[in-house]
Enzyme design. Structure first.
Site, mmCIF file in Angstrom:
data_model
loop_
_atom_site.group_PDB
_atom_site.id
_atom_site.type_symbol
_atom_site.label_atom_id
_atom_site.label_comp_id
_atom_site.label_asym_id
_atom_site.label_seq_id
_atom_site.Cartn_x
_atom_site.Cartn_y
_atom_site.Cartn_z
ATOM 1 N N HIS A 36 -6.059 35.069 -32.614
ATOM 2 C CA HIS A 36 -6.220 36.411 -33.188
ATOM 3 C C HIS A 36 -6.425 36.361 -34.706
ATOM 4 O O HIS A 36 -6.124 37.311 -35.414
ATOM 5 C CB HIS A 36 -5.047 37.328 -32.813
ATOM 6 C CG HIS A 36 -5.051 37.705 -31.367
ATOM 7 N ND1 HIS A 36 -5.780 38.763 -30.882
ATOM 8 C CD2 HIS A 36 -4.447 37.128 -30.295
ATOM 9 C CE1 HIS A 36 -5.608 38.836 -29.550
ATOM 10 N NE2 HIS A 36 -4.813 37.851 -29.178
ATOM 11 N N GLY A 123 -10.345 34.952 -16.488
ATOM 12 C CA GLY A 123 -9.094 35.524 -16.982
ATOM 13 C C GLY A 123 -8.067 34.477 -17.373
ATOM 14 O O GLY A 123 -6.890 34.763 -17.499
ATOM 15 N N ASP A 173 -14.939 32.219 -29.574
ATOM 16 C CA ASP A 173 -15.301 31.744 -28.232
ATOM 17 C C ASP A 173 -16.764 31.338 -28.165
ATOM 18 O O ASP A 173 -17.117 30.271 -27.646
ATOM 19 C CB ASP A 173 -15.028 32.834 -27.184
ATOM 20 C CG ASP A 173 -13.591 33.304 -27.223
ATOM 21 O OD1 ASP A 173 -12.775 32.658 -27.909
ATOM 22 O OD2 ASP A 173 -13.287 34.321 -26.576
#
Ligand code: GLA
Length: 382
Positions: A36, A123, A173
């Site tokens: 993050h 996920g 990513d």
């Protein structure tokens, strides 16, 4: 596994369309530390892995385009001049979003068919979505001579995620999946979008992933909420992004933000420092220091940034009880997916057994263990 995936999509393509397709492999990623921090213009430390998406793609002369997700046994047809996002959470948006974002750059894409399949558990916090986006943009760039650089391509993939998937993700990513380097992790500065490769050889230690098998869903507003909280605190501080703020700066506005948002900003500043310190620890070969930083990252993600979950916390607690595990933390956006563990090689089997049993007992379901190799980024397969 990779060869198998490629063969599968190739055979299916030839069966369906009777021509030889262009073959692309686009990897998922791990992240050693720096979570993050990407959308705060900070540092991250990811690596591409040997799991990913294999795609077969070729031009179509049927007047329509199509995409076929083999794993889901789901195929769509679409017209290139009538693209719009489909239902939230559907895989189609990753493909359609990329095409739309290429068009937004005034590049002309012709009709095409794509068939893909992958072995990144969805996920799991290993960026199956970035792998898919990158495979599409890479394939289209090649087929239609779009003249896009890798840097252009990852920005297109990211925009697809913002505008079609609805997640205001950072660049980690897409970058890691596109630019990955065999046996290396990349210390990426998300402001300049440039990275420094670090050879990863942990000698008698290695990385091990444990999947909670709790599927995270980032389109949950939780991710976007955190991003906007960070942006509003940066604005309050008068800096471009939290990457520019110090702990002292943050103290200065403490009274003006909610205690929850204070903790979130504090986490980001600390995590950004941890990512840089981790690169130093790796340079020095100091795995004990690296492990501590990794545990610290999890603590912050769980207690300050609040993106963990019971299952992830449980797996990290299990790691802490084993002194052959030097560090463990949740990886990726959070709310499920994998933990990444830095563990002594000789201890992996015993730890895998203990954790699997404990997890089954605690949650009545199985966790999954993965060993990964650090690999090259998105590429054509010949
Ligand atoms: C997701 C996002 C990334 C990054 C991570 C958290 O994977 O796609 O951009 O923000 O979460 O580090």
């Amino acid at each position: 596994m990779k060869a198998q995936l490629i063969n599968d999509v190739k055979n299916r393509y030839v069966e369906a369309y009777g021509v030889e397709p262009l073959l692309i492999f686009s990897p998922g990623r791990i992240n050693i530390i720096g979570e993050h921090t990407d959308y705060n213009d900070g540092f991250v430390f990811p690596a591409a892995v040997d799991k990913g998406i294999a795609a077969a793609i070729q031009k179509s002369d049927s007047g329509l385009s199509s995409a076929h997700a083999l794993d889901m046994d789901s195929r769509i047809e679409f017209q290139l001049d009538k693209l719009k996002p489909r239902a939230e959470g559907s895989w189609e948006n990753y493909v359609l979003g990329v095409v739309a974002e290429i068009q937004n750059r005034n590049k002309v894409v012709g009709d095409f068919n794509i068939i893909f399949r992958g072995d990144i558990p969805s996920g799991a916090g290993m960026s199956s979505s970035a792998a898919l986006e990158n495979s599409v943009v890479f394939g289209l760039n090649e087929l239609f001579d779009l003249g896009l650089s890798k840097q252009d391509m990852i920005l297109i993939s990211q925009k697809a995620e913002h505008n079609y998937v609805g997640v205001k993700c950072g660049i980690m990513d897409q970058y890691a999946s596109m630019f990955g380097k065999k046996n290396h992790a990349l210390l990426l500065d998300c402001r300049t979008v440039k990275s420094k490769p670090y050879e990863i050889d942990f000698k008698d230690h290695q990385l091990m992933l444990i999947n909670t098998n709790v599927k995270h869903s980032l389109s949950d507003s939780a991710y976007n909420d955190r991003r906007s909280a960070c942006e509003s605190i940066a604005e309050l501080l008068g800096v471009k992004a939290l990457r520019d703020a110090t702990l002292i700066d943050l103290e200065g506005v403490r009274a003006e933000v909610t205690p929850e948002n204070y903790q979130k900003a504090l986490y980001v500043i600390q995590e950004n420092n941890r990512a840089v310190m981790a690169s130093k620890a790796i340079e020095d070969g100091d795995l004990v220091a690296l492990g501590k930083l990794i545990y610290g990252s999890h603590d912050g993600l769980s207690k300050q940034y609040k993106v963990s979950c019971e299952e992830l916390d449980f797996l990290v607690e299990q790691a802490k009880m084993n002194n052959q595990v030097l560090g463990a933390r949740m990886m990726g956006g959070g709310f499920g997916g994998c933990t990444i563990n830095l563990i002594e090689k000789s201890a992996t089997e015993a730890f895998a057994d203990t954790v699997s049993q404990a997890y089954q007992k605690a949650f009545g379901k199985a966790c999954s263990i993965y060993f990964i190799e650090l690999s090259d980024g998105t590429h054509i397969v010949h």
